[in-house]
Design a protein around this motif. Structure first.
Motif, PDB file in Angstrom:
ATOM      1  N   SER A  98     -23.571  45.465  58.011  1.00 10.11           N
ATOM      2  CA  SER A  98     -24.224  46.405  58.931  1.00 10.11           C
ATOM      3  C   SER A  98     -23.217  46.961  59.934  1.00 10.11           C
ATOM      4  O   SER A  98     -22.282  46.280  60.335  1.00 10.11           O
ATOM      5  N   VAL A  99     -23.440  48.214  60.342  1.00 13.90           N
ATOM      6  CA  VAL A  99     -22.617  48.845  61.382  1.00 13.90           C
ATOM      7  C   VAL A  99     -23.538  49.573  62.357  1.00 13.90           C
ATOM      8  O   VAL A  99     -24.727  49.749  62.104  1.00 13.90           O
TER       9      VAL A  99
ATOM     10  N   TRP B 147     -22.496  39.892  56.363  1.00 12.01           N
ATOM     11  CA  TRP B 147     -21.498  40.738  55.696  1.00 12.01           C
ATOM     12  C   TRP B 147     -21.106  40.089  54.378  1.00 12.01           C
ATOM     13  O   TRP B 147     -21.385  38.914  54.131  1.00 12.01           O
TER      14      TRP B 147
ATOM     15  N   THR C  12     -15.764  45.449  63.215  1.00 13.95           N
ATOM     16  CA  THR C  12     -16.721  46.559  63.238  1.00 13.95           C
ATOM     17  C   THR C  12     -17.985  46.269  62.440  1.00 13.95           C
ATOM     18  O   THR C  12     -18.890  47.098  62.405  1.00 13.95           O
ATOM     19  N   VAL C  13     -18.059  45.110  61.783  1.00 10.16           N
ATOM     20  CA  VAL C  13     -19.244  44.755  61.012  1.00 10.16           C
ATOM     21  C   VAL C  13     -20.173  43.911  61.879  1.00 10.16           C
ATOM     22  O   VAL C  13     -19.743  43.010  62.586  1.00 10.16           O
TER      23      VAL C  13
ATOM     24  N   ASP D 130     -18.542  44.790  52.976  1.00 10.63           N
ATOM     25  CA  ASP D 130     -19.724  45.523  53.402  1.00 10.63           C
ATOM     26  C   ASP D 130     -20.535  44.727  54.420  1.00 10.63           C
ATOM     27  O   ASP D 130     -20.340  43.528  54.594  1.00 10.63           O
TER      28      ASP D 130
ATOM     29  N   ARG E 100     -16.797  49.849  52.425  1.00 10.20           N
ATOM     30  CA  ARG E 100     -15.354  50.087  52.419  1.00 10.20           C
ATOM     31  C   ARG E 100     -14.665  49.142  51.445  1.00 10.20           C
ATOM     32  O   ARG E 100     -15.263  48.179  50.949  1.00 10.20           O
TER      33      ARG E 100
ATOM     34  N   THR F 126      -9.200  47.661  56.107  1.00 12.06           N
ATOM     35  CA  THR F 126     -10.263  48.228  55.277  1.00 12.06           C
ATOM     36  C   THR F 126     -10.206  49.754  55.422  1.00 12.06           C
ATOM     37  O   THR F 126      -9.733  50.274  56.441  1.00 12.06           O
TER      38      THR F 126
ATOM     39  N   SER G 182     -23.910  49.336  54.869  1.00 15.08           N
ATOM     40  CA  SER G 182     -23.535  50.600  55.505  1.00 15.08           C
ATOM     41  C   SER G 182     -22.034  50.716  55.768  1.00 15.08           C
ATOM     42  O   SER G 182     -21.511  51.805  55.948  1.00 15.08           O
ATOM     43  N   TYR G 183     -21.345  49.577  55.805  1.00 15.53           N
ATOM     44  CA  TYR G 183     -19.898  49.594  56.043  1.00 15.53           C
ATOM     45  C   TYR G 183     -19.197  50.254  54.863  1.00 15.53           C
ATOM     46  O   TYR G 183     -18.356  51.127  55.047  1.00 15.53           O
TER      47      TYR G 183
ATOM     48  N   GLU H 297     -17.854  56.603  50.682  1.00 14.46           N
ATOM     49  CA  GLU H 297     -18.419  55.265  50.707  1.00 14.46           C
ATOM     50  C   GLU H 297     -18.038  54.550  49.414  1.00 14.46           C
ATOM     51  O   GLU H 297     -18.049  55.136  48.336  1.00 14.46           O
TER      52      GLU H 297
END
Length: 345
Positions: free
Chosen positions: A130-131, A105, A100-101, A128, A149, A167, A146-147, A174
């Protein structure tokens, strides 16, 4: 008389070399210097954490050596009987990018707990990147953090290999920089910074340490790099301001209970030094036969040459609600007695 003058002149010329040699004596920890492992290579355990199992300490951290496969992120593991001489045990975790990233990362600040009930080693880490943002009509890619987690992995052995599980967002919040704390009663806690709430959480872990069970305290202070120690009836928490790679004056506060109330946050080093160009990651408590010493464990980041980032460890002046980081200097620590000796010129 001439010979005496020549002797003192030679001594004066040699003094810098002698001082430098002292920094590299066996058994001496030298803050900010290259710290070599048993292979003669600079230790790569950045943003790390330490646990003690029987008579050995295990140090986990971000593996930043040159030449790494950039498709993966790595967590290194070292062991030591004296907190000074470290044996390289290899990479405890090699992680590929979560599905999902998007794009770049990170895996940061790995921390490992040992669960005495399950006999498992449990690793937490900040994951972490971008998502995709689906709130708008046209899905867009959000910023690089933005992730937000935590990741969890487990192992039967302290050196791994750790098996990645999942995760998640602790307390549905957050989560960015994380820290760990295990209280004197064995209860484990996760410390995590949550940007939207402008503060950080102390959260109790579940019995198996694989999840966050409940919120213990939310501290309304925008700090990251959180670390806690329990010393003579008081809890001390430290953290770094949100300035990214750039060092800043780290802060501390105290409380009689983890749930608070917490005191006002104050500097614990001269503000103009920016915590001697370091960022907090942990406080190590050595309870020996003669004394209890608390060591500040910080990172001196070099963002452009991360493999050359250094470590600033130093015994803290602590007690009666006060905390102070002395000017860094070479020191020895006796893990059996708990005594430390600082070498100052």
């Amino acid at each position: 008389m001439k010979n005496v003058l020549i002797f003192f002149l030679m001594l004066w010329l040699l003094f810098p070399q002698l001082a430098h040699a002292q920094k590299n004596l066996p058994g001496v920890i030298s803050p900010g210097e290259i710290w070599k492992d048993d292979r003669g290579q600079h230790i790569q355990a950045h943003g790390g954490g330490i646990i003690k199992i029987k008579n050995l300490y295990y140090w986990y951290g971000e593996e930043r050596r040159e030449g790494l496969d950039t498709n993966f992120r790595y967590v290194s593991c070292y062991s030591s009987a004296d907190l000074t001489n470290w044996k390289h045990l290899g990479d405890a975790l090699k992680l590929s990018k979560p599905d999902t990233v998007l794009g770049k990362w990170v895996l940061e600040r790995p921390k490992v707990y040992y669960n005495h009930r399950t006999k498992k080693y449990v690793m937490y880490m900040h994951v972490d990147g971008s998502v995709r943002n689906f709130k708008s009509n046209e899905p867009t890619v959000t910023g690089g953090y933005s992730y937000a987690r935590v990741g969890v992995a487990v192992s039967d052995l302290p050196e791994g290999p750790f098996k990645f599980i999942r995760t998640f967002r602790p307390l549905n919040r957050e989560s960015r920089d994380i820290g760990q704390f295990v209280d004197d009663d064995g209860q484990a806690y996760l410390i995590f910074e949550s940007r939207p709430t402008k503060g950080f959480f102390i959260a109790k872990l579940s019995d198996d340490f694989l999840d966050v069970k409940e919120e213990t305290c939310f501290i309304q202070a925008p700090l990251e790099g959180g670390a806690i120690v329990h010393y003579k009836g008081l809890y001390y928490v430290i953290g770094s301001e949100l300035t990214g790679w750039r060092p800043n004056p780290n802060k501390f506060a105290t409380a009689k209970s983890l749930s608070g109330p917490w005191s006002e946050f104050l500097d614990f080093a001269p503000s103009e030094t920016n915590t001697y160009s370091s960022q907090s990651t942990m406080m190590i408590k050595i309870s020996g036969s003669k004394k209890t010493t608390v060591i500040y464990m910080g990172d001196q980041w070099k963002p452009k040459t991360q493999w050359d980032s250094r470590y600033l460890w130093m015994p803290l002046e602590i007690g009666d609600g006060k905390l102070w980081l002395p000017k860094p200097a070479p020191f020895k620590i006796n893990v059996k007695t708990g005594e430390s000796k600082v070498f100052t010129n």
